[in-house]
Write an enzyme that holds these catalytic residues in place. Structure first.
Site, PDB file in Angstrom:
ATOM      1  N   LYS A   1      13.654   1.107 -21.270  1.00 41.34           N
ATOM      2  CA  LYS A   1      12.885   0.172 -20.433  1.00 41.34           C
ATOM      3  C   LYS A   1      11.534  -0.146 -21.078  1.00 41.34           C
ATOM      4  CE  LYS A   1      11.194   4.043 -17.764  1.00 41.34           C
ATOM      5  NZ  LYS A   1      11.646   5.025 -16.787  1.00 41.34           N
TER       6      LYS A   1
ATOM      7  N   TYR B   1     -20.671  -3.280 -28.920  1.00 38.32           N
ATOM      8  CA  TYR B   1     -21.031  -3.847 -27.608  1.00 38.32           C
ATOM      9  C   TYR B   1     -21.773  -2.832 -26.746  1.00 38.32           C
ATOM     10  CZ  TYR B   1     -18.112  -8.038 -28.097  1.00 38.32           C
ATOM     11  OH  TYR B   1     -17.578  -9.220 -28.491  1.00 38.32           O
TER      12      TYR B   1
HETATM   13  C1  LIG Z   1      12.069   6.173 -17.340  1.00 39.47           C
HETATM   14  C2  LIG Z   1      12.980   7.084 -16.631  1.00 39.47           C
HETATM   15  C3  LIG Z   1      13.387   8.283 -17.225  1.00 39.47           C
HETATM   16  C4  LIG Z   1      12.835   8.775 -18.546  1.00 39.47           C
HETATM   17  O1  LIG Z   1      11.654   9.491 -18.300  1.00 39.47           O
HETATM   18  P1  LIG Z   1      10.876  10.252 -19.469  1.00 39.47           P
HETATM   19  O2  LIG Z   1       9.863  11.064 -18.763  1.00 39.47           O
HETATM   20  O3  LIG Z   1      10.258   9.184 -20.329  1.00 39.47           O
HETATM   21  O4  LIG Z   1      11.871  11.040 -20.196  1.00 39.47           O
HETATM   22  C5  LIG Z   1      14.297   9.077 -16.530  1.00 39.47           C
HETATM   23  N1  LIG Z   1      14.773   8.704 -15.325  1.00 39.47           N
HETATM   24  C6  LIG Z   1      14.397   7.559 -14.732  1.00 39.47           C
HETATM   25  C7  LIG Z   1      14.950   7.217 -13.394  1.00 39.47           C
HETATM   26  C8  LIG Z   1      13.478   6.723 -15.345  1.00 39.47           C
HETATM   27  O5  LIG Z   1      13.104   5.600 -14.740  1.00 39.47           O
END
Ligand SMILES: *Cc1c(COP(=O)(O)O)cnc(C)c1O
Length: 360
Positions: free
Chosen positions: A34, A254
């Site tokens: 994702k 800045y």
């Molecule tokens: C993104 C996600 C994961 C992965 O989590 P990590 O902490 O990056 O390993 C696992 N389960 C779900 C439902 C997620 O949305």
């Protein structure tokens, strides 16, 4: 190529980390791709893992269709399911798997006209209190979906709120509640995210769901044996494009918020917050210049940031600066910016992406 801000993505490291996750978990592992694979590029990452990963996880159908359009045929789970019942025909057509995490989704699925039954991951809220069905409604939803003929396969899942705390009673409670709510129900089980997978053997089940560890970053604040074997997938770097010699007590950047503490040589680096480097990173955040440790000094601007060259006389114009990668851990930069490596990595953009170690 002109501007030297570069994100080198090592796909061989991604495969290494996936194989490690698979080995540690001992059962199937879904690779979370994702948010553009946590900023690394979803399509090249999926291609690098194809034939290796048991399946992929994305946030929404748009992300899944991008992978299907690139020729990815492996299972893809929509981690938030559908947002509107009008997505269901496309979900069926592209054989996407979907999470069902709320009563309205159960009802919409029961009411839908489907060309074929769907592969559903039924999510229980075992204590995180974000998404997931309540324990009291879980078993009835499971029974109704199975009886409806709308579901071809059901995976029972839940998600941890505090698995990155290695001795959290909360995680033990989540495990116990999941166990109790799913006792005797048919279907594979899925519990462990990266911290669950790395730190909670009791959370290993039929399907792990690995994200951050695949990109070579540890979810734990403290050292951990498995973390030592992870290889960072991204190396973010740029070059020194300007050098200034400043007396003590001169402002840098800045707001003049930083004053030189001594006569200093300051390097200006072509990389800023518009590339994803966190603007609130503090003075002293580590960087590596031509492989040697130094630090950020002064406020990060949109396209540039400034680093300390005072103790590195051999470094100057054209020197190569690693912002994070094998030498500077992204977790250190995240801690200095009061956030987590997940957010730092997701934010990387504009820098030129170069891919290495892809399959022939
Ligand atoms: C993104 C996600 C994961 C992965 O989590 P990590 O902490 O990056 O390993 C696992 N389960 C779900 C439902 C997620 O949305």
């Amino acid at each position: 190529m002109s501007r030297p801000a570069i994100a080198d993505i090592h796909l061989d490291h991604l495969r290494h980390n996936y194989q490690l996750a698979r080995r540690v978990h001992g059962h199937r592992v879904l690779a979370a791709l994702k948010a553009n694979a946590y900023g690394h590029g979803a399509v090249p990452c999926a291609q690098a893992l194809s034939g290796l990963a048991d399946g992929f996880g994305v946030a929404a159908i748009e992300e899944a269709l991008e992978l299907r359009a690139a020729g990815i045929t492996a299972p893809i789970l929509l981690l938030e399911g559908f947002f509107d019942a009008s997505e269901l025909p496309l979900i069926a057509q592209h054989k996407l798997w979907l999470t069902v995490h709320h009563r309205w989704q159960v009802d919409a699925l029961l009411a839908a006209e489907l060309s074929q039954p769907l592969h559903v991951w039924l999510k229980l809220d075992s204590g995180m209190h974000r998404v997931g069905l309540d324990p009291q409604e879980y078993r009835a939803a499971h029974a109704a979906l199975l009886a409806s003929g709308k579901v071809s396969e059901m995976v029972l899942m839940s998600h941890f709120a505090r698995a990155d705390e290695l001795d959290a009673e909360a995680t033990r409670q989540q495990l116990a509640l999941f166990q109790q709510c799913t006792e005797g129900l048919s279907g594979a089980r899925s519990l462990a995210n990266s911290p669950g997978l790395m730190g909670w053997p009791a959370a290993h089940s039929d399907w792990g769901r690995a994200g951050i560890m695949l990109y070579g970053s540890t979810p734990f604040p403290q050292s951990h044996p498995i973390a030592n074997d992870l290889k960072p997938v991204m190396r973010l770097s740029s070059k020194v494009i300007g050098v200034r010699e400043l007396a003590a007590n001169e402002p840098i950047g800045y707001g003049g918020a930083t004053l030189t503490s001594r006569p200093s040589r300051i390097g200006v680096v072509a990389l800023g917050y518009a590339d994803g480097y966190p603007r609130i990173a503090r003075n002293g955040t580590p960087v590596a210049i031509d492989g040697q440790h130094s630090q950020l000094l002064g406020r990060v601007s949109m396209d540039m940031l400034t680093v300390d060259l005072t103790d590195l006389p051999a470094c100057g114009l054209g020197s190569e600066v690693e912002l994070w990668g094998p030498t500077v851990r992204v977790e250190q930069v995240a801690a200095s910016a009061q956030t987590i490596s997940y957010e730092i990595l997701c934010n990387v953009k504009r820098a030129h992406f170069r891919y290495h170690g892809g399959k022939a």
